[in-house]
Design a protein around this motif. Structure first.
Motif, PDB file in Angstrom:
ATOM      1  N   THR A  30     -20.135 -33.152  82.573  1.00  0.00           N
ATOM      2  CA  THR A  30     -19.112 -33.396  83.587  1.00  0.00           C
ATOM      3  C   THR A  30     -17.905 -34.097  82.989  1.00  0.00           C
ATOM      4  N   CYS A  33     -16.035 -31.714  80.554  1.00  0.00           N
ATOM      5  CA  CYS A  33     -15.249 -30.696  81.261  1.00  0.00           C
ATOM      6  C   CYS A  33     -13.992 -31.300  81.875  1.00  0.00           C
ATOM      7  N   ALA A  54     -17.095 -28.771  85.904  1.00  0.00           N
ATOM      8  CA  ALA A  54     -17.413 -30.177  86.150  1.00  0.00           C
ATOM      9  C   ALA A  54     -18.082 -30.352  87.506  1.00  0.00           C
ATOM     10  N   THR A  57     -21.714 -29.030  87.163  1.00  0.00           N
ATOM     11  CA  THR A  57     -22.615 -29.950  86.466  1.00  0.00           C
ATOM     12  C   THR A  57     -22.858 -31.211  87.294  1.00  0.00           C
ATOM     13  N   GLY A  58     -21.898 -31.603  88.106  1.00  0.00           N
ATOM     14  CA  GLY A  58     -22.117 -32.719  89.022  1.00  0.00           C
ATOM     15  C   GLY A  58     -23.181 -32.392  90.052  1.00  0.00           C
TER      16      GLY A  58
END
Length: 73
Positions: A30, A33, A54, A57-58
Motif C-alpha cells: 500500500t 503504491c 493501493a 492492497t488496503g
C-alpha cells in the motif's frame, strides 16, 4: 508527500525483515503504491492505476486483520 510514503515503506520493510510478519506485506505494498502514485503526479494514467492498487492492497489488509469467527453450536 512522496517522502512520507517512502519513509513509511522503508520502516514497514524494516519491520517485515525483523519480525517476519506476513501481515505487513499488504501494508508495505500500500505504501509503495501510494509513493509511486504521488511521484507520477495526478495527470498520469499510471498514477491512477497505482492508487487503485493501493486501495486493493488496503482491502486485503483489512481482510487479513479481520478475526475469523467459528460457528457456535
Amino acid at each position: 508527500m512522496v517522502g512520507l510514503y517512502v519513509a513509511a515503506t522503508v520502516v514497514t520493510l524494516m519491520q517485515l525483515l525483523r519480525r517476519h510478519e506476513r501481515r505487513l506485506l499488504p501494508l508495505l505494498a500500500t505504501f509503495a503504491c501510494l509513493a509511486v502514485a504521488r511521484f507520477l503526479g495526478p495527470e498520469s494514467r499510471w498514477a491512477t492505476g497505482f492508487e487503485v492498487g493501493a486501495v486493493a492492497t488496503g482491502l486485503v489488509l483489512v481482510a487479513m486483520l479481520t478475526p475469523r469467527h467459528t460457528a457456535v453450536r
